[in-house]
Structure formats: structure tokens, C-alpha cells
Design a protein around this motif. Structure first.
Motif, PDB file in Angstrom:
ATOM      1  N   SER A  30     -20.848  27.814  12.623  1.00  0.00           N
ATOM      2  CA  SER A  30     -21.296  27.130  12.333  1.00  0.00           C
ATOM      3  C   SER A  30     -20.287  26.495  11.070  1.00  0.00           C
ATOM      4  O   SER A  30     -19.607  27.467  10.284  1.00  0.00           O
ATOM      5  CB  SER A  30     -22.934  26.769  11.629  1.00  0.00           C
ATOM      6  N   ARG A  31     -20.170  25.531  10.932  1.00  0.00           N
ATOM      7  CA  ARG A  31     -19.704  24.751   9.572  1.00  0.00           C
ATOM      8  C   ARG A  31     -19.788  23.775   8.872  1.00  0.00           C
ATOM      9  O   ARG A  31     -19.713  22.919   9.547  1.00  0.00           O
ATOM     10  CB  ARG A  31     -18.445  24.580  10.511  1.00  0.00           C
ATOM     11  N   LEU A  32     -20.431  24.018   7.678  1.00  0.00           N
ATOM     12  CA  LEU A  32     -21.103  22.848   7.140  1.00  0.00           C
ATOM     13  C   LEU A  32     -19.647  22.852   6.142  1.00  0.00           C
ATOM     14  O   LEU A  32     -18.846  23.342   5.089  1.00  0.00           O
ATOM     15  CB  LEU A  32     -22.486  23.346   5.756  1.00  0.00           C
ATOM     16  N   THR A  33     -19.910  21.338   5.810  1.00  0.00           N
ATOM     17  CA  THR A  33     -18.622  21.347   4.638  1.00  0.00           C
ATOM     18  C   THR A  33     -19.047  19.329   3.956  1.00  0.00           C
ATOM     19  O   THR A  33     -19.882  19.099   4.455  1.00  0.00           O
ATOM     20  CB  THR A  33     -17.277  19.982   5.374  1.00  0.00           C
ATOM     21  N   ALA A  34     -18.896  19.898   2.173  1.00  0.00           N
ATOM     22  CA  ALA A  34     -19.521  18.799   1.280  1.00  0.00           C
ATOM     23  C   ALA A  34     -18.003  18.269   0.860  1.00  0.00           C
ATOM     24  O   ALA A  34     -17.277  18.938   0.398  1.00  0.00           O
ATOM     25  CB  ALA A  34     -20.218  20.014   0.266  1.00  0.00           C
TER      26      ALA A  34
ATOM     27  N   TYR B  47     -13.978  34.442  -0.670  1.00  0.00           N
ATOM     28  CA  TYR B  47     -13.193  33.280  -0.365  1.00  0.00           C
ATOM     29  C   TYR B  47     -11.991  32.833  -1.286  1.00  0.00           C
ATOM     30  O   TYR B  47     -11.778  33.659  -1.682  1.00  0.00           O
ATOM     31  CB  TYR B  47     -13.940  33.386  -2.178  1.00  0.00           C
ATOM     32  N   SER B  48     -11.970  32.116  -1.270  1.00  0.00           N
ATOM     33  CA  SER B  48     -10.865  30.932  -1.326  1.00  0.00           C
ATOM     34  C   SER B  48     -10.603  29.305  -1.937  1.00  0.00           C
ATOM     35  O   SER B  48     -11.544  28.462  -1.068  1.00  0.00           O
ATOM     36  CB  SER B  48      -9.729  30.617  -0.215  1.00  0.00           C
ATOM     37  N   GLY B  49     -10.249  29.395  -3.279  1.00  0.00           N
ATOM     38  CA  GLY B  49     -10.499  27.669  -4.291  1.00  0.00           C
ATOM     39  C   GLY B  49      -9.348  27.592  -4.846  1.00  0.00           C
ATOM     40  O   GLY B  49      -8.286  28.308  -5.349  1.00  0.00           O
ATOM     41  N   VAL B  50      -9.517  26.588  -5.058  1.00  0.00           N
ATOM     42  CA  VAL B  50      -8.783  25.963  -6.553  1.00  0.00           C
ATOM     43  C   VAL B  50      -9.270  25.754  -8.207  1.00  0.00           C
ATOM     44  O   VAL B  50     -10.406  25.247  -7.447  1.00  0.00           O
ATOM     45  CB  VAL B  50      -7.537  24.523  -6.243  1.00  0.00           C
ATOM     46  N   GLU B  51      -8.377  25.883  -8.680  1.00  0.00           N
ATOM     47  CA  GLU B  51      -9.170  24.799  -9.513  1.00  0.00           C
ATOM     48  C   GLU B  51      -9.116  23.501  -9.805  1.00  0.00           C
ATOM     49  O   GLU B  51      -8.416  22.643  -9.349  1.00  0.00           O
ATOM     50  CB  GLU B  51      -8.796  25.693 -11.143  1.00  0.00           C
TER      51      GLU B  51
ATOM     52  N   SER C  31     -21.293  38.208  11.483  1.00  0.00           N
ATOM     53  CA  SER C  31     -20.847  39.076  10.070  1.00  0.00           C
ATOM     54  C   SER C  31     -19.476  39.140   9.382  1.00  0.00           C
ATOM     55  O   SER C  31     -18.856  39.403   9.102  1.00  0.00           O
ATOM     56  CB  SER C  31     -19.668  39.666  12.088  1.00  0.00           C
ATOM     57  N   GLU C  32     -18.766  37.771   9.731  1.00  0.00           N
ATOM     58  CA  GLU C  32     -17.964  37.021   8.108  1.00  0.00           C
ATOM     59  C   GLU C  32     -18.218  36.209   7.824  1.00  0.00           C
ATOM     60  O   GLU C  32     -18.877  34.761   8.713  1.00  0.00           O
ATOM     61  CB  GLU C  32     -16.350  36.951   9.172  1.00  0.00           C
ATOM     62  N   ILE C  33     -18.238  35.160   6.307  1.00  0.00           N
ATOM     63  CA  ILE C  33     -18.684  33.820   6.138  1.00  0.00           C
ATOM     64  C   ILE C  33     -17.268  34.151   5.464  1.00  0.00           C
ATOM     65  O   ILE C  33     -16.899  34.709   4.520  1.00  0.00           O
ATOM     66  CB  ILE C  33     -19.925  34.132   5.506  1.00  0.00           C
ATOM     67  N   GLN C  34     -16.770  32.457   5.360  1.00  0.00           N
ATOM     68  CA  GLN C  34     -15.513  32.367   4.673  1.00  0.00           C
ATOM     69  C   GLN C  34     -15.607  30.535   4.162  1.00  0.00           C
ATOM     70  O   GLN C  34     -16.513  30.379   4.355  1.00  0.00           O
ATOM     71  CB  GLN C  34     -14.448  31.202   5.719  1.00  0.00           C
ATOM     72  N   VAL C  35     -15.687  31.006   2.980  1.00  0.00           N
ATOM     73  CA  VAL C  35     -16.163  29.974   1.271  1.00  0.00           C
ATOM     74  C   VAL C  35     -14.454  29.324   1.304  1.00  0.00           C
ATOM     75  O   VAL C  35     -13.336  30.350   0.436  1.00  0.00           O
ATOM     76  CB  VAL C  35     -16.970  30.389   0.421  1.00  0.00           C
ATOM     77  N   LYS C  36     -14.267  28.186   1.377  1.00  0.00           N
ATOM     78  CA  LYS C  36     -13.225  27.605   0.816  1.00  0.00           C
ATOM     79  C   LYS C  36     -13.138  26.100  -0.176  1.00  0.00           C
ATOM     80  O   LYS C  36     -14.298  25.824   0.158  1.00  0.00           O
ATOM     81  CB  LYS C  36     -12.324  26.629   2.517  1.00  0.00           C
TER      82      LYS C  36
ATOM     83  N   MET D 177     -10.608  13.273  -3.456  1.00  0.00           N
ATOM     84  CA  MET D 177     -12.197  13.840  -2.707  1.00  0.00           C
ATOM     85  C   MET D 177     -12.143  15.236  -3.184  1.00  0.00           C
ATOM     86  O   MET D 177     -11.052  15.858  -2.621  1.00  0.00           O
ATOM     87  CB  MET D 177     -12.026  13.791  -1.515  1.00  0.00           C
ATOM     88  N   ILE D 178     -13.062  15.766  -3.386  1.00  0.00           N
ATOM     89  CA  ILE D 178     -13.535  17.594  -3.298  1.00  0.00           C
ATOM     90  C   ILE D 178     -14.772  17.599  -1.812  1.00  0.00           C
ATOM     91  O   ILE D 178     -15.192  17.678  -1.942  1.00  0.00           O
ATOM     92  CB  ILE D 178     -14.394  17.858  -4.366  1.00  0.00           C
ATOM     93  N   VAL D 179     -13.474  18.751  -1.047  1.00  0.00           N
ATOM     94  CA  VAL D 179     -14.752  19.404  -0.129  1.00  0.00           C
ATOM     95  C   VAL D 179     -14.207  20.192  -0.895  1.00  0.00           C
ATOM     96  O   VAL D 179     -13.506  21.873  -0.804  1.00  0.00           O
ATOM     97  CB  VAL D 179     -13.413  19.206   0.843  1.00  0.00           C
ATOM     98  N   LEU D 180     -15.456  21.243   0.251  1.00  0.00           N
ATOM     99  CA  LEU D 180     -16.338  22.400  -0.050  1.00  0.00           C
ATOM    100  C   LEU D 180     -16.737  22.969   1.076  1.00  0.00           C
ATOM    101  O   LEU D 180     -17.826  22.245   1.636  1.00  0.00           O
ATOM    102  CB  LEU D 180     -17.501  22.733  -0.911  1.00  0.00           C
ATOM    103  N   ILE D 181     -16.088  23.834   2.293  1.00  0.00           N
ATOM    104  CA  ILE D 181     -16.726  24.210   3.234  1.00  0.00           C
ATOM    105  C   ILE D 181     -17.355  25.596   3.740  1.00  0.00           C
ATOM    106  O   ILE D 181     -16.651  26.268   2.690  1.00  0.00           O
ATOM    107  CB  ILE D 181     -15.379  24.371   4.405  1.00  0.00           C
TER     108      ILE D 181
END
Length: 881
Positions: A870-874, A772-776, A806-811, A818-822
Motif C-alpha cells: 500500500s501507498r498512502l499520500t497526503a 524515515y527520510s524527510g526535509v525541513e 516487513s518494512e515501512i517507508q515514511v517520506k 505543495m507538501i507531500v507525506l508518503i
């Protein structure tokens, strides 16, 4: 294949008309100078191709021997040598009637245009030699006596459908070629006749004579007696008696010629006139030469005399024919060089009058049951312009009805003329020649030549008038077609303007006004134009738009079935009333405005009559079938306008209802989600506060019991250790379940901390790496934060179940507003569904994600391919409005 002509092309064609007429004049001038058919074709092809910028042209001519069209080997080539193989193959082709394009033209007599030769099977034989820059083809017939004698072929790199003006000019040039060919044939035949006649004069002794110088005796042949109209038995020839038959004006000349030959022994050759005993004048050709004896003494004159009267008459007739042909060429030039019909009438009559020797020449045209003088020329100051005659009693009416020419001399002329003719016209002719002016099956009028002397006109004059009438008919037809072309262009512009307006606006009032204005402008003689619309509330027709005259709409309300307009509304169809004042359906407003002609068409939409469109005029019988056609088109456009307005209103109403329904569903879904989250929060709190505490107490109690058990009861103590481990796992699962139901840090620490905690918890329980990587994200409303959290939770769960990753990335990041969550994985991937039409076969993961995001104004994007992860973007707005 044909191509439509755009409005810009139409405008270009209109500006090209004077240039086309100049082309026609140039061709006429060069054809007058052409000495052979080949030269005429060469000049015509060169002028047309240079004017139209066409690179290649060719002529096929009819061969009676081959019974086919064969190459004339006459070409125009813009650049010599560019088309050698094509020319060679074309010159080998022969086209029987109906075979290939030239053969079809021979059979039908009609021009043919082909926009792509390569796709046309009729050009299969010549296709191997086609160049890349040759595509278009246009061919025109050249006729003689109604039969196609030649075909002009033109080739170009691209060819749009030729305009009516261009086609008419080329066809006129073909007609001029026909005249030139006929003239060439006539001149060729004349030259041949002259050659044969010259040979006959040199070899055939039509009549011969001999003058013996030793005794003065003159001997004639029988044929020579016949030429002079004498009998050999009753007339004895001597020199002086011969001169009694020589025309007095020629006697001195004849004596001089004979004297010169007698004195010098030289030959002579001359023409002179004789007057026979019956006083008939003849023209003879005299030739003679000296005869010498053995010792060289001049002893005799020997010669021939040939009667040349017919040949001289033919020469005079030919000279007259040449003058007539020249005049006809000038008339043809005038017909093709001007569209001013009044000027043309005057020029035609001025050219023809001296040819037929008429004192007065009148041109009558049919006009509403009468024949009216539209042009005239005469030697007096008599003005007959506008003079009209009945079609029933007058001679001109007889010619118009019978469509046959009429030649009247003194007695018959006097008998056939009505007694009041001189009183009305101011002259009493003794010779009349009348010919009808015919155009196909229509009789346009009558051309009349008059002379005060008997026997002034011959059958040849009548024929000349018939040719003139044919040219006049062509001129009238050209003027009509030009007027029709101008009107068609105006109609096309008006229809295009209305069609464009239909695509640019839905303002019903302005569109109806535009339609009625254009109908008023384009329909000739329209003085008042109106559109009435049916009002279902009261069953009346209400004035919706008008042009020409101003009237209070309240004064022009019409009941359905009332008046001509109401009749069309009730019964349908088109009503073209010639005289409204005598029509029982007329309304008081028609009487007040003195309306005579009225044309009404229905305005229909989806087979329902919803109104009417009408034009009116104060002159009777004014509107034509063309006006009916045009007004019907405007009626259809008015129907489309009304239908578009109705559909637009229906669409707007449906859109408003759908928006309201969607808003209600969104709010309902939001309340359901809020209720679900409240219930989850309550369950999570109970699991944490009650079940969690109970399990903790249970664990402490079990641990104390385990410590109290003596060492010799190791089995029991070990069993209690297993129970304690199970209790720890149960507490851990219960804590994870509580977190899943309601993330504990979301409300307190924010979305970034909650997602980090979610990823840590799930990473501890899953068999793959979760990063996981993100910002406030400051000031994020609770519903948006919860929607993004649930999206991440569902996306990670789905990847764990189905992706085999084998790996999942959450950003998590913020891009401007706009707020983007991947959520991305390196798993097996899948084919993304169409989210607008997606209906899940089982489960509702994607649907739930989409609905949650849409509640906060967001959207979901899916990027995936089988085998590529796969890549899901909200994406949601940072601040809700």
C-alpha cells in the motif's frame, strides 16, 4: 437505418440543386436519342452514377411470363470487372411481388433506401458476393400505367439519407424513363406495323387489274371497284375514264408512270390520290409489271391497287403525336429545370397554345374562394392578368368543383357563358376547352383554351390540355416543396441556434429575445411577435420580449383570462384567430394596432403554463398549421429556457447553502480537533510531569530498598529487581503514550524532527523495519504540521495492525507550493474504497485522515492492490490562504 443530415450537409444540398437540375437536363437529352429501352436504361444509370460518384447500378425489369422482376442485364460499372461475381449472382435472381427489395418496390411503388445491405435480411441471397466497399443501396421504381415495370438499383460504399431534391430528381428521371419507354413501345409498334403493311402490299392483291395491250381491254377485280366507289354492273372501265378519278394534281404524274411502263415494259410502284364519285378523297398505292408472251413480246400490264388512306392518316396522326410528345418533353424539361413559377407558366402556355390551335390560353389558380388568372397567352393585346371569377356561377368554377374536363362548342358555349362575359374579358369565344389542374385530392385551378370559331377543339386537344395540366400541377408541387424545403431549412437553423444558445448561456433576457426574434423572422407575414410571462405576485402577464414593433411593456400588461393571450394562458391550447377585429376577446391595443390575424401558443414548463408566445399581422387569415407547429416548438424552447433559469437559480441557492454548511462543519471539526489536541496536551503533560515523576521516585525508592536488603534475603532482592524492571517498562510505555498524545518536539523542533522521533520510537516497539527520510519544512502552521503528524501516526499504526508488512517507508518532501507525506508498506495490500462514498464498517481511520487533511485544504490518495502493498499520500498546500 437512416442518418440525419447536419446543418453543413443541409447547406451542401442547397448548393447542389442547380447541379441536379443540370443532371436532369442531360438525362432528358440522351433519352430523346435512345433507340431502345436498354439504351435508355444504360444512359440513365451512367449519368446518375457518374454524377453521384456511385460505382455500381443495375436494372430489374418486369416479366409477365415469370410473373417476377428479372435482370435486364443492363449495368453500370465504374471499373469493369470489379463486381463480376456479384453481377452473375444478381442476374440469376428473380423477385416476385413483395419478395426482396425489388419485389417490395413492385408491390408498393415506393423508393427504398438501405444504409447497410450487410445487415438487411432482404439481401441474404446476394450477400456472399458483397465486396468490402459496398454498403449503401437505393432503388427507385419506373412505372407504366400505374404499375412498376422496372426497378433501378444503385450501390455505393456509404449512403446518407438522400435529400428531397435528390430524390425528386431521380424520381423525375424515372418518369422520363417511363415516357421514353412508352415512346419506344410506340415506335416499335409503328415499325412492326409498317413491316406488316409492307409485307401485305407485296403479297396481298387488295385490288388487281389487267391491261391487254393487243386489244386495249382493261379488267378490274371487284375489290378494285370498291376502292374507287364504283359498281361493276354500271361502269365500264377504259383508260381515259380512269383518269377522271385521279386527283387533278396527280394526273400528270400517273400518266407519265404508265407511259414509261407501256413503252419500256418496266415495273412501276407509286402512290397517288383519287376522288371517288361521292367526292371522298382516297390515297392508293399502285404497283404493276409487264407480261410477255412465249416469244418475248410485251402483251399485257398487270398490277394491284391498295387503298392506303387509313395508313396515310395514321402517318399524319403519328407526325402530330410526335410534335405533341416533343412539346410535352420540352414542358417536362422546363418543369424540371426552373423553380421560377411565373416563368414556367409563360413557357408552358406558349408551347401548348399552337398544339391545340387556341387563340387564347388562360391559367386560373384557386385563391381564397375565387379563380384568379395567374398567366395567359393570346394573339391580341388583351391583358387578363389578375382577372378573377366566382367558383359558383362561372363555367370555370363548375370545372373546378366537378374536377372533370369540359368541351363546349358554339351553341352550348354561347348558352353556358354568362351575358357579361364579353364585357369583363373582352372576347366572346365559340369554342372552349377546360380542364382542372389536379394534385392528388386537391384542385389547384383550371386551364382554359378559347377560340372564336366553332368546332375548333377536339377530344385529342382536351387530352393534350389534361397532360399539360398534369405537368403544371407537378411544377406547382415542385415550387411548393422547394418553398417548404427552404422554410424547413430556415426553421432547422433557427431551432438549432436557439438550442445551441440554451447550452451556452443562462441569461434569461437574451434567450427570450433570441426566441422571439427567430419566431418573427421565420413565421411568414409576422409583423409583431411577443413573449408574455405570468407574474404570480399580481396574476398578470408581463411583456418579457418583443420583435417587429416597439411598445411600452407597461401598456401591454394582460390579466389572466383577458384577451386572446390571457385566454390561452388560462385555458391552454393554441389560438389561431383569423380576424381579431371581429373577435370579442380583442384588447384595445389590438384595435389600436389594427391586428387582424393572431397566433398564440402557451409557454409551458413541467406541465405548468408560465407564459405565452404570439405573432400578429394586419392581414386576416394569414397564419397556417405550419406556423402553429413552428411557433409551438419555439414555445417549448421558451419553456425550457425558463425551466433552466429556475433550475439554475435553485442550484445556485442550494450550492451556496451547501458551501455555508460545509464551512460551518469544517470550522466545527477544526474546533473539535483543537479541543482534542489541547486535552491530549494536558493529559500528556500530566502523565509526564506528575505520573512520570512519581514513577521515577518509586523506582529510586525501590532501588534503595533493594540495596539495603542483606544478601541472605536473595529471593526478596530478586523480586524487587523484577519490580524495578516492571517500573522501567511502565515508564517507557508512559513516555510513548505521552508522545502519542502530543509529540513533544513538534512545536519546538518542527514536523521533520517530530516525524523522525515518531519513527524511532515506533521502530523500537515494532517487529518490522521502519525507515524515515524527510526535509525541513519552514514556516508551516501548527495545525497543518499536526494534521500531517497524525496522518503518519495513524497510517503507521494501521500498517502495523493489518498490513503484515516487513518494512515501512515514511517520506516527507516539498514540491513547489505543495507538501507531500508518503507512508508505504510491502504488506498484503487491499482494494481501495471510493473515498467520496466510503462509509467504514468499523473504526474511522481513513475517515479521520481525510477529515484532518481537508481541514487544512489537503487531500488523501491511496494506491494499493491485494498482494502488492500500500501507498498512502497526503498532500496539503504549503501556505494556507
Amino acid at each position: 437505418m437512416t442518418q440525419e443530415i447536419s446543418p453543413n450537409q443541409n447547406q451542401a444540398e442547397k448548393t447542389k440543386v442547380p447541379q441536379l437540375l443540370t443532371l436532369l437536363q442531360d438525362v432528358m437529352l440522351v433519352l430523346e436519342d435512345a433507340r431502345t429501352a436498354e439504351a435508355a436504361f444504360t444512359y440513365a444509370l451512367a449519368h446518375i452514377c457518374r454524377f453521384m460518384n456511385w460505382p455500381l447500378a443495375h436494372v430489374y425489369i418486369w416479366s409477365d411470363a415469370a410473373n417476377a422482376l428479372v435482370s435486364s442485364k443492363v449495368w453500370y460499372e465504374a471499373h469493369a470487372g470489379d463486381f463480376d461475381s456479384f453481377r452473375s449472382l444478381s442476374e440469376q435472381q428473380e423477385y416476385a411481388p413483395g419478395k426482396g427489395v425489388p419485389g417490395q418496390i413492385r408491390e408498393t411503388g415506393e423508393a427504398i433506401v438501405v444504409t447497410e445491405m450487410r445487415e438487411d435480411p432482404r439481401f441474404a441471397q446476394r450477400r456472399p458476393t458483397f465486396r468490402e466497399d459496398i454498403h449503401g443501396y437505393m432503388a427507385f421504381p419506373v412505372k407504366s400505367n400505374g404499375m412498376v415495370k422496372a426497378v433501378l438499383e444503385f450501390f455505393c460504399s456509404s449512403l446518407a439519407t438522400p435529400s428531397p431534391d435528390t430524390t425528386a430528381i431521380v424520381q423525375h428521371i424515372c418518369s422520363l424513363l417511363e415516357v421514353a419507354l412508352h415512346k419506344q413501345q410506340t415506335l416499335t409498334q409503328l415499325t412492326r406495323s409498317e413491316a406488316q403493311l409492307a409485307e401485305a402490299q407485296r403479297t396481298a392483291h387488295v385490288g388487281h387489274w389487267e391491261w391487254d395491250m393487243t386489244n386495249g381491254q382493261i379488267t378490274w377485280s371487284e375489290e378494285l371497284y370498291r376502292i374507287f366507289g364504283l359498281s361493276p354492273d354500271s361502269y365500264e372501265v377504259d383508260l381515259e375514264s380512269i383518269f377522271t378519278f385521279v386527283h387533278p394534281d396527280d394526273e400528270k404524274y400517273v400518266r407519265l408512270k404508265l407511259q414509261q411502263s407501256q413503252e419500256t415494259g418496266t415495273a412501276f410502284d407509286y402512290f397517288h390520290r383519287i376522288i371517288r364519285p361521292d367526292q371522298r378523297e382516297r390515297v392508293v398505292h399502285a404497283r404493276g409489271q409487264a407480261i410477255y408472251d412465249q416469244v418475248g413480246n410485251f402483251v399485257k400490264l398487270y398490277g394491284t391497287v391498295q387503298d392506303m388512306t387509313r395508313q396515310k392518316e395514321a402517318e399524319l396522326k403519328l407526325a402530330q403525336t410526335v410534335r405533341q410528345l416533343t412539346a410535352m418533353m420540352e414542358i417536362g424539361q422546363a418543369v424540371t429545370s426552373t423553380l421560377d413559377i411565373t416563368e414556367l407558366y409563360a413557357k408552358v402556355l406558349t408551347l401548348v397554345r399552337p398544339l391545340v390551335g387556341a387563340k387564347t390560353l388562360l391559367l386560373f389558380l384557386h385563391n381564397k374562394g375565387t379563380l384568379e388568372v395567374v398567366a395567359h397567352v393570346n394573339e391580341s393585346q388583351l391583358d387578363l392578368q389578375g382577372f378573377s371569377l366566382s367558383l359558383v356561377a362561372e363555367i370555370e368554377g363548375e370545372v373546378w368543383r366537378s374536377r372533370r374536363a369540359l368541351l363546349l362548342q358554339e351553341d352550348e358555349c354561347q348558352d353556358r357563358l354568362l351575358p357579361h362575359h364579353k364585357e369583363r374579358t373582352g372576347f366572346q369565344p365559340k369554342s372552349l376547352a377546360l380542364v382542372p389542374i389536379l394534385l392528388s385530392d386537391e384542385t389547384l385551378g383550371v386551364l382554359e383554351a378559347a377560340h372564336p370559331e366553332d368546332g375548333a377543339f377536339t377530344a385529342q386537344d382536351l387530352r393534350l390540355l389534361e397532360i399539360t395540366s398534369a405537368w403544371t400541377a407537378i411544377a406547382i408541387d415542385n415550387a411548393r416543396k422547394y418553398f417548404q424545403l427552404q422554410r424547413r431549412l430556415q426553421e432547422s437553423d433557427a431551432i438549432a441556434e436557439v438550442s445551441t444558445a440554451l447550452t451556452e448561456t443562462l441569461d434569461l433576457e437574451s434567450l427570450l429575445q433570441l426566441i422571439v426574434d427567430r419566431a418573427h423572422d421565420i413565421v411568414p407575414n409576422a409583423e409583431w411577435s411577443t413573449i408574455h410571462l405570468f407574474q404570480p405576485q399580481d396574476g398578470r402577464l408581463e411583456l418579457a420580449a418583443s420583435a417587429g414593433r416597439q411598445v411600452n411593456p407597461a401598456e401591454y400588461l394582460i390579466e389572466k383570462g383577458e384577451g386572446i393571450t390571457g385566454y390561452v394562458m388560462a385555458e391552454g391550447g393554441v389560438a389561431n384567430v383569423a380576424d381579431v377585429q371581429s373577435d370579442p376577446r380583442r384588447l384595445p391595443i389590438n384595435m389600436a394596432m389594427n391586428v387582424r390575424s393572431m397566433l398564440v401558443v402557451p409557454v409551458e414548463s413541467r406541465r405548468r403554463r408560465i407564459g405565452t408566445l404570439s405573432v400578429q399581422c394586419t392581414q386576416p387569415s394569414i397564419f397556417t398549421e405550419d406556423d402553429e407547429r413552428l411557433l409551438s416548438i419555439f414555445g417549448v424552447q421558451a419553456g425550457i429556457t425558463l425551466e433552466n433559469a429556475r433550475l439554475y437559480k435553485t442550484q445556485q441557492r442550494a450550492r451556496r447553502l451547501a458551501e455555508k454548511q460545509r464551512e460551518r462543519m469544517r470550522k466545527l471539526a477544526q474546533r473539535v480537533v483543537e479541543a482534542q489536541e489541547e486535552e491530549r496536551e494536558r493529559i500528556a503533560r500530566e502523565l509526564h510531569d506528575e505520573s512520570g515523576q512519581s514513577l521515577t521516585s518509586l523506582k529510586i525508592s525501590l532501588d534503595m530498598i533493594r540495596m539495603m536488603i542483606p544478601e541472605e534475603m536473595a529471593d526478596i532482592k530478586e523480586g524487587l529487581s523484577d519490580v524495578l524492571d516492571l517500573t522501567d517498562k511502565t515508564m517507557s510505555n508512559l513516555r510513548l503514550l505521552s508522545h502519542n498524545l502530543r509529540p513533544p518536539g513538534l512545536d519546538v523542533y518542527g514536523l521533520d524532527a517530530a516525524l523522525e522521533g515518531l519513527c524511532q520510537d515506533m521502530d523500537n516497539h515494532l517487529l518490522f523495519n521502519l525507515h524515515y527520510s524527510g526535509v525541513e519544512i519552514p514556516d508551516l502552521d501548527p495545525l497543518s504540521a499536526l494534521s500531517l503528524y497524525r496522518f503518519a501516526q495513524e497510517a503507521i499504526t494501521n500498517a502495523a495492525k493489518h498490513a503484515q508488512a516487513s518494512e515501512i517507508q515514511v517520506k516527507l518532501r516539498q514540491d513547489s507550493d505543495m507538501i507531500v507525506l508518503i507512508v508505504a508498506d510491502d504488506g498484503v495490500g487491499f482494494e481501495p474504497p471510493d473515498l467520496e462514498e466510503y462509509v467504514p464498517a468499523s473504526g474511522a481511520g481513513l475517515v479521520g485522515m481525510i477529515e484532518r487533511l481537508e481541514m487544512v485544504g489537503g487531500s488523501l490518495q491511496i494506491e494499493s492492490k491485494p498482494g502488492e502493498g500500500s501507498r498512502l499520500t497526503a498532500v496539503i498546500p504549503a501556505h494556507k490562504d
